[in-house]
Write a protein that holds these residues in place. Structure first.
Motif, PDB file in Angstrom:
ATOM      1  N   LEU A 417       0.824  -1.205   0.000  1.00 32.48           N
ATOM      2  CA  LEU A 417       0.000   0.000   0.000  1.00 32.48           C
ATOM      3  C   LEU A 417       0.863   1.262   0.000  1.00 32.48           C
ATOM      4  O   LEU A 417       0.571   2.234  -0.703  1.00 32.48           O
ATOM      5  N   ALA A 418       1.949   1.245   0.768  1.00 33.70           N
ATOM      6  CA  ALA A 418       2.812   2.416   0.853  1.00 33.70           C
ATOM      7  C   ALA A 418       3.473   2.751  -0.472  1.00 33.70           C
ATOM      8  O   ALA A 418       3.878   3.887  -0.706  1.00 33.70           O
ATOM      9  N   ALA A 419       3.575   1.754  -1.359  1.00 41.24           N
ATOM     10  CA  ALA A 419       4.242   1.979  -2.636  1.00 41.24           C
ATOM     11  C   ALA A 419       3.289   2.420  -3.730  1.00 41.24           C
ATOM     12  O   ALA A 419       3.656   3.216  -4.595  1.00 41.24           O
ATOM     13  N   VAL A 420       2.061   1.900  -3.709  1.00 38.27           N
ATOM     14  CA  VAL A 420       1.164   2.150  -4.846  1.00 38.27           C
ATOM     15  C   VAL A 420      -0.165   2.798  -4.460  1.00 38.27           C
ATOM     16  O   VAL A 420      -0.953   3.146  -5.333  1.00 38.27           O
ATOM     17  N   GLY A 421      -0.447   2.926  -3.183  1.00 37.60           N
ATOM     18  CA  GLY A 421      -1.714   3.517  -2.792  1.00 37.60           C
ATOM     19  C   GLY A 421      -2.849   2.523  -2.833  1.00 37.60           C
ATOM     20  O   GLY A 421      -2.635   1.305  -2.725  1.00 37.60           O
ATOM     21  N   ALA A 422      -4.064   3.039  -3.004  1.00 37.46           N
ATOM     22  CA  ALA A 422      -5.267   2.200  -2.965  1.00 37.46           C
ATOM     23  C   ALA A 422      -5.125   1.003  -3.887  1.00 37.46           C
ATOM     24  O   ALA A 422      -4.748   1.134  -5.046  1.00 37.46           O
TER      25      ALA A 422
END
Length: 474
Positions: A417-422
């Protein structure tokens, strides 16, 4: 896959060389630290995490269905994040290439999440040199795997919809192909004449197939999902997540509140010329079979002409088991403690079913539709329909395929999640599997699991010998 309405509600000896090559390819990318660690790589399971193959390019924010052709030793993944089909060599466990030309990730109107209905690629299947893949613009891409990337797509055929071509299945000879436009309202399937073993493309539409509106009504966001081909009955079987009046008076989406209708299994004879699939007719073995306690997304044919259906509470919150149904008799049995599947796969090499269960229930109860009640697992079920084990996966791991010659199981993992978001992995499981547990810029991967059939047989023989010795001592 995913139904449109779901938003509502010894190992080293066996594969030493591939393991080193796969791990090396990850290390040289600079993104991997120690693949196959953490809860997704337990030491107590029969299905062992072997390595993780990284896909170059954009991090894996969104992908859909995967497929293995064991004769070509190739694994194919519908990778929306990189707008193409990723190809992995299942012998060396290394990335080979991405075949581009797809629409890729499309976001919702607010720009906050992936809109699966118009993103692509989606469904994928293959026979020989020919790969077929659905795209988010309602087209079927016909790909020659013997051609270089620049000229691999030989045709792009519209099915006449406005949303994605999703799940698909081929006959055993590769001559007929059925694809589902799951996000149309109402949904429909398209039957194609495919390329078989020819060295030239002749793919063309034969006819569109819709559901009887009394069974699959328009306006409620209903769907058609994963089809499979049964060579014994010579029928396509298509998962239908929800059908009307199953049971009578249930809510299929025409009312507010919980969905209470179960799904069905559409039985289609590709040779009868029909354009509408109606109520099930036992005499012709065609039509939609009402299911009990199952709203299926996945479908695969296993031993004894049985089909395993990937039921999921994403369709009906009260569907908390997996179902196996016989293609001939339609007798069925429910498998407990595994649910929430999208793609499912039967591996002839070890005689086991594998499920991409990204919504498996972790809290026992009559319903299981809340995120806190669910976790992603790889389900492992033997050919007698007994659940062997569940192996934790990163959230969103809904895709699975197996190489029957090498008994390798492939499970793609989304990036954190921290890398690509939702849409990214909200757990630490996928990062541990991929080898990026301490790296917030992790890119996701395709996890490779191994089931050593010979070792299991040795253990079984050893148990038999121990029992014989005990009997002799007594």
């Amino acid at each position: 896959m995913f139904a449109r309405f779901s938003s509502r509600s010894s190992l080293a000896a066996l594969v030493a060389a591939p393991m080193l090559v796969g791990a090396g390819s990850l290390a040289t990318s600079g993104a991997a630290f120690a693949a196959c660690t953490g809860p997704g790589a337990p030491t107590t399971t029969e299905t062992k995490c072997l390595t993780a193959v990284q896909i170059p390019g954009n991090p894996l924010r969104s992908f859909d269905i995967s497929w293995v052709n064991p004769h070509r030793a190739e694994y194919y993944l519908g990778d929306r994040s990189n707008k193409g089909i990723d190809v992995i060599d299942t012998r060396s466990l290394t990335f080979k290439r991405t075949i581009g030309g797809f629409v890729g990730v499309k976001l919702n109107a607010a720009g906050t999440a992936v809109n699966n209905n118009i993103s692509g690629p989606d469904g994928v299947t293959s026979h020989g040199r020919w790969l077929y893949a659905g795209d988010g613009d309602s087209t079927l891409k016909v790909i020659d795997l013997d051609a270089p990337n620049a000229s691999a797509i030989k045709d792009s055929i519209s099915t006449g919809g406005t949303t994605r071509v999703d799940e698909m299945a081929l006959t055993a000879d590769g001559e007929l192909l059925i694809v589902a436009n799951n996000a149309e309202d109402p949904p429909f399937a398209t039957l194609f004449a495919a390329n078989g073993d020819r060295n030239f493309n002749s793919t063309r539409i034969l006819r569109r197939i819709t559901g009887d509106p009394a069974i699959i009504p328009a306006g409620a966001g209903l769907s058609m999902e994963q089809p499979t081909w049964d060579p014994k009955t010579k029928r396509f079987y298509v998962s239908v997540p929800i059908i009307a009046n199953n049971p009578a008076g249930c809510n299929f989406g025409q009312l507010a509140g919980d969905i209470t209708c179960d799904g069905g299994l559409a039985v289609i004879d590709p040779t009868d010329g029909s354009t509408v699939v109606g109520a099930f007719n036992a005499a012709t073995n065609t039509g939609i079979v009402p299911l009990h306690a199952c709203g299926p997304n996945g479908a695969t044919v296993g031993p004894d002409d049985n089909l395993l259906l990937g039921c999921t509470p994403a369709n009906n919150p009260f569907n908390v088991t997996t179902l196996v149904i016989n293609a001939k008799t339609k007798n069925f049995a429910n498998i407990g403690n595994i649910t929430g599947s999208d793609e499912v796969w039967f591996n002839k090499g070890d005689g086991r079913y594998y499920t991409g269960s990204n919504r498996n229930c972790i809290i026992a109860g009559k319903r299981c539709d809340k995120a806190a009640q669910q976790a992603a697992v790889l389900g492992v079920i033997d050919g007698t329909s007994v659940l062997i084990e569940t192996v934790p996966q990163g959230s969103g791991s809904h895709s699975v395929a197996a190489d029957s010659k090498r008994n390798l199981i492939f499970v793609p993992q989304v990036a954190p999640l921290a890398a690509v978001g939702a849409g990214g992995d909200t757990t630490a499981v996928g990062a541990g599997i991929c080898g990026t547990a301490n790296d917030k810029t992790g890119t996701g991967c395709v996890a490779v699991y191994s089931h050593q059939v010979d070792r299991d047989r040795d253990d079984h023989d050893r148990d038999d010998r121990d029992r014989d010795d005990q009997d002799h001592d007594h």
